[in-house]
Enzyme design. Structure first.
Site, PDB file in Angstrom:
ATOM      1  CB  SER A 167      -0.937  -0.007   1.209  1.00 51.62           C
ATOM      2  OG  SER A 167      -1.865  -1.046   1.070  1.00 51.62           O
ATOM      3  CB  SER A 215       5.626 -10.696   6.564  1.00 54.12           C
ATOM      4  OG  SER A 215       4.224 -10.619   6.388  1.00 54.12           O
ATOM      5  CD  GLU A 248      10.670 -16.596  -3.608  1.00 57.25           C
ATOM      6  OE1 GLU A 248      11.425 -16.690  -2.614  1.00 57.25           O
ATOM      7  OE2 GLU A 248      10.882 -17.169  -4.677  1.00 57.25           O
ATOM      8  CB  CYS A 280      13.904 -11.355   1.770  1.00 60.90           C
ATOM      9  SG  CYS A 280      14.303 -11.402   0.030  1.00 60.90           S
ATOM     10  CD  GLU A 316      12.793 -10.844   7.638  1.00 63.09           C
ATOM     11  OE1 GLU A 316      11.564 -10.963   7.805  1.00 63.09           O
ATOM     12  OE2 GLU A 316      13.320 -10.794   6.516  1.00 63.09           O
TER      13      GLU A 316
HETATM   14  P1  NAP Z   1       4.054  -7.793   4.265  1.00 58.08           P
HETATM   15  O1  NAP Z   1       3.521  -6.939   5.344  1.00 58.08           O
HETATM   16  O2  NAP Z   1       3.784  -9.237   4.312  1.00 58.08           O
HETATM   17  O3  NAP Z   1       3.480  -7.170   2.900  1.00 58.08           O
HETATM   18  C1  NAP Z   1       3.760  -7.756   1.639  1.00 58.08           C
HETATM   19  C2  NAP Z   1       2.506  -7.689   0.785  1.00 58.08           C
HETATM   20  O4  NAP Z   1       1.515  -8.548   1.354  1.00 58.08           O
HETATM   21  C3  NAP Z   1       1.875  -6.313   0.721  1.00 58.08           C
HETATM   22  O5  NAP Z   1       1.297  -6.134  -0.548  1.00 58.08           O
HETATM   23  C4  NAP Z   1       0.803  -6.374   1.802  1.00 58.08           C
HETATM   24  O6  NAP Z   1      -0.254  -5.472   1.575  1.00 58.08           O
HETATM   25  C5  NAP Z   1       0.330  -7.812   1.654  1.00 58.08           C
HETATM   26  N1  NAP Z   1      -0.236  -8.403   2.843  1.00 58.08           N
HETATM   27  C6  NAP Z   1       0.161  -8.232   4.138  1.00 58.08           C
HETATM   28  N2  NAP Z   1      -0.576  -9.014   4.957  1.00 58.08           N
HETATM   29  C7  NAP Z   1      -1.447  -9.689   4.183  1.00 58.08           C
HETATM   30  C8  NAP Z   1      -2.478 -10.642   4.429  1.00 58.08           C
HETATM   31  N3  NAP Z   1      -2.745 -11.074   5.673  1.00 58.08           N
HETATM   32  N4  NAP Z   1      -3.179 -11.129   3.395  1.00 58.08           N
HETATM   33  C9  NAP Z   1      -2.915 -10.721   2.137  1.00 58.08           C
HETATM   34  N5  NAP Z   1      -1.965  -9.824   1.821  1.00 58.08           N
HETATM   35  C10 NAP Z   1      -1.225  -9.323   2.834  1.00 58.08           C
HETATM   36  O7  NAP Z   1       5.614  -7.654   4.125  1.00 58.08           O
HETATM   37  P2  NAP Z   1       6.458  -6.312   4.080  1.00 58.08           P
HETATM   38  O8  NAP Z   1       6.625  -5.820   5.458  1.00 58.08           O
HETATM   39  O9  NAP Z   1       5.903  -5.377   3.072  1.00 58.08           O
HETATM   40  O10 NAP Z   1       7.831  -6.865   3.483  1.00 58.08           O
HETATM   41  C11 NAP Z   1       8.835  -7.333   4.290  1.00 58.08           C
HETATM   42  C12 NAP Z   1       8.811  -8.835   4.372  1.00 58.08           C
HETATM   43  O11 NAP Z   1       8.886  -9.399   3.076  1.00 58.08           O
HETATM   44  C13 NAP Z   1      10.019  -9.348   5.105  1.00 58.08           C
HETATM   45  O12 NAP Z   1       9.675 -10.418   5.922  1.00 58.08           O
HETATM   46  C14 NAP Z   1      10.930  -9.800   3.983  1.00 58.08           C
HETATM   47  O13 NAP Z   1      11.899 -10.733   4.353  1.00 58.08           O
HETATM   48  C15 NAP Z   1       9.941 -10.348   3.011  1.00 58.08           C
HETATM   49  N6  NAP Z   1      10.525 -10.424   1.669  1.00 58.08           N
HETATM   50  C16 NAP Z   1      10.787 -11.656   1.136  1.00 58.08           C
HETATM   51  C17 NAP Z   1      11.391 -11.757  -0.111  1.00 58.08           C
HETATM   52  C18 NAP Z   1      11.723 -13.088  -0.721  1.00 58.08           C
HETATM   53  O14 NAP Z   1      12.026 -13.144  -1.904  1.00 58.08           O
HETATM   54  N7  NAP Z   1      11.665 -14.186   0.002  1.00 58.08           N
HETATM   55  C19 NAP Z   1      11.711 -10.590  -0.806  1.00 58.08           C
HETATM   56  C20 NAP Z   1      11.427  -9.357  -0.227  1.00 58.08           C
HETATM   57  C21 NAP Z   1      10.818  -9.284   1.016  1.00 58.08           C
HETATM   58  P3  NAP Z   1      -0.356  -4.057   2.368  1.00 58.08           P
HETATM   59  O15 NAP Z   1       0.860  -3.285   2.015  1.00 58.08           O
HETATM   60  O16 NAP Z   1      -1.597  -3.455   1.844  1.00 58.08           O
HETATM   61  O17 NAP Z   1      -0.410  -4.412   3.828  1.00 58.08           O
END
Ligand code: NAP
Length: 470
Positions: free
Chosen positions: A160, A210, A231, A265, A362
């Protein structure tokens, strides 16, 4: 969470967006479904021309795209420009390699009592991509480039806080020539995901984000029997053994921890150092970290910009405070700066013990945990002693030890004498709570393909496998 651009360097809200209505989302899914039927009927050559045009546009508009990314999530302008270039490279890679990756693969016809038998890779339909803000262009492109080349269509629900980047992605694909509906940005909050993923026209989902979001999307997709690639987070180990080039390891460790303002990540997060070289490494690493310049992400001299959100900064500071309160030692950083913007200093914390949040969680910012170990076995035990398994790094000049690390580290990738990164040529993904499935390489393209077995009995025409190129 409001859909808005807020500059993390100042805390100012620059632009807000209204979430799309249910009717608008429904119409977008319908267009994605229609575009899928259109796209799968096009040739690989045609799709490659569109993807090459996408790369051309990204390169031509790199500086402006990078400026938007920096303004939305605070990465340095230099790293934002590099990210745009990396996306263009991935587009060219898949435009060039798709014919090879999607070619029929022949099977042993005699063994399966057929005149001919082969495996064909076909698209499956609209795929929902739920994406994070940390690499706002790259995370999307590493899904979209192979998916579109395979003939699928993409529905992007981006984080968002990066709506402008999300909208420009849709615009770039459209201007490159992809049909209307081939790639659509849905401006919606995370609460809209369940309904979208439950729609029968949406065939699969990919999430980068996450662990919590992964569990939620995995549950919905399980109920709906839809394929997912997840991921998720990581707490990558960075192991330094006595034979390592300690100076070089301490230098790379600094970049590995602080790239993207520490919000990657695959950033190295836990530095596990053999006691023979611990003091030398700790001294150099802490000095390198302390020397990094924190400031305006648009400034060419800045190494580390602000964290993407106030919540993110509060979270890492709370993790550091928790460790200190329980007896850890701060070698540098650790204080939350006053003033505007969500800045945090590069920080190194040692004397960590189980029970501290930093031991098991993390840490998503420029904060390194430093661990002392006295043997290879102990290094592996600490490295693998996490719920995550995304990337891993080992530093050793001993060839036998290099082989052992490659075998023993429980992670989706192992980088020896280098830092974890991603290449279009290599598979990328994790094990354990870091998720499942693979992106990039041929594997990433085939994740969202129907791997179709074709068996043809006697009386078939003589054309063999490999003739097909959808
Ligand atoms: P996040 O809060 O999980 O958000 C990621 C996406 O998921 C956003 O579009 C978010 O939407 C959406 N989202 C969140 N909760 C959700 C739910 N319950 N149901 C459906 N959609 C949901 O993660 P972040 O804080 O933006 O990113 C950081 C995390 O991503 C870290 O843990 C990092 O390690 C991980 N990551 C992993 C990789 C990989 O390749 N493995 C790469 C980059 C990042 P909103 O923004 O609208 O909440």
């Amino acid at each position: 969470m409001p859909i808005a651009t807020t500059n993390p360097a100042t805390g100012q809200v620059l632009k807000t967006y209204q979430a799309m209505s249910d009717d608008q989302v429904d119409a977008a899914i319908e267009r994605a479904d229609l575009a899928y039927r259109q796209l799968r009927a096009t040739t690989i050559d045609q799709r490659a021309r569109w993807l090459t045009a996408t790369a051309d546009l990204l390169e031509a508009e790199r500086d402006e795209i990078a400026r938007i990314m920096t303004t939305e999530m605070g990465k340095t302008y230099a790293s934002a420009k590099a990210e745009v270039t990396k996306c263009a490279t991935a587009c060219r890679f898949y435009a060039t390699k798709a014919a090879e990756f999607l070619a029929d693969s022949p099977a042993d016809a005699q063994a399966v009592k057929a005149a001919r038998a082969f495996v064909r890779y076909q698209p499956i339909g609209p795929v929902l991509a739920v994406m994070p803000w940390n690499f706002p262009l790259w995370q999307v492109m590493r899904f979209a480039a192979p998916a579109l080349m395979a003939g699928n269509t993409g529905l992007l629900k981006h984080a968002s806080n990066v709506p402008q980047t999300a909208l420009l992605l849709e615009d770039v694909f459209r201007r490159a020539g992809f049909p209307e509906g081939a790639f659509t940005t849905l401006l919606v909050g995370s609460e809209a995901v369940e309904k979208i993923l439950s729609d029968p026209r949406v065939r699969a989902a990919t999430l980068t984000g996450s662990e919590g979001a992964g569990r939620s999307i995995g549950q919905i997709a399980g109920r709906e029997l839809k394929k997912t690639v997840l991921e998720l987070g990581g707490s990558d180990p960075f192991v330094v053994m006595p034979s390592a080039d300690v100076d070089r390891a301490a230098e790379v460790a600094t970049t590995a921890r602080c790239q993207n303002n520490g919000q990657s990540c695959i950033a190295a997060k836990r530095f596990i150092v053999h006691t023979d070289v611990f003091d030398a490494f700790a001294e150099k690493f802490a000095a390198n970290m302390a020397a990094l310049r924190v400031g305006d992400p648009m400034d060419a001299d800045t190494d580390i910009g602000p964290l993407a959100s106030e919540r993110g900064r509060d979270e890492i500071h709370a993790q550091v405070r928790d460790a200190v309160d329980k007896g850890a030692t701060v070698l540098c950083g650790g204080e939350k700066p006053a003033g505007e913007g969500w800045f945090y200093p590069p920080t190194v914390v040692t004397d960590l013990t189980p029970g501290m949040r930093m031991w098991s969680e993390e840490v998503f910012g420029p904060v390194a945990g430093l661990y002392r170990v006295s043997s290879y076995d102990e290094a592996i035990e600490v490295a693998n002693g996490t719920a995550f398994g995304l990337g891993s790094n080992a530093w050793t000049r001993d060839p036998a030890e290099q082989e052992r690390f490659a075998a023993d580290l429980d992670a989706g990738n192992v980088y020896v004498n280098g830092m974890t990164t991603s290449f279009p040529e290599l598979p990328f993904g994790g094990v354990k709570n870091s998720g499942y499935g693979r992106e990039l390489s041929a594997l990433g393209m085939r994740e969202f393909c129907n791997t179709k077995t074709v068996w043809v009995g006697e009386g078939a025409a003589s054309a063999g496998a490999g003739a097909h190129a959808e």
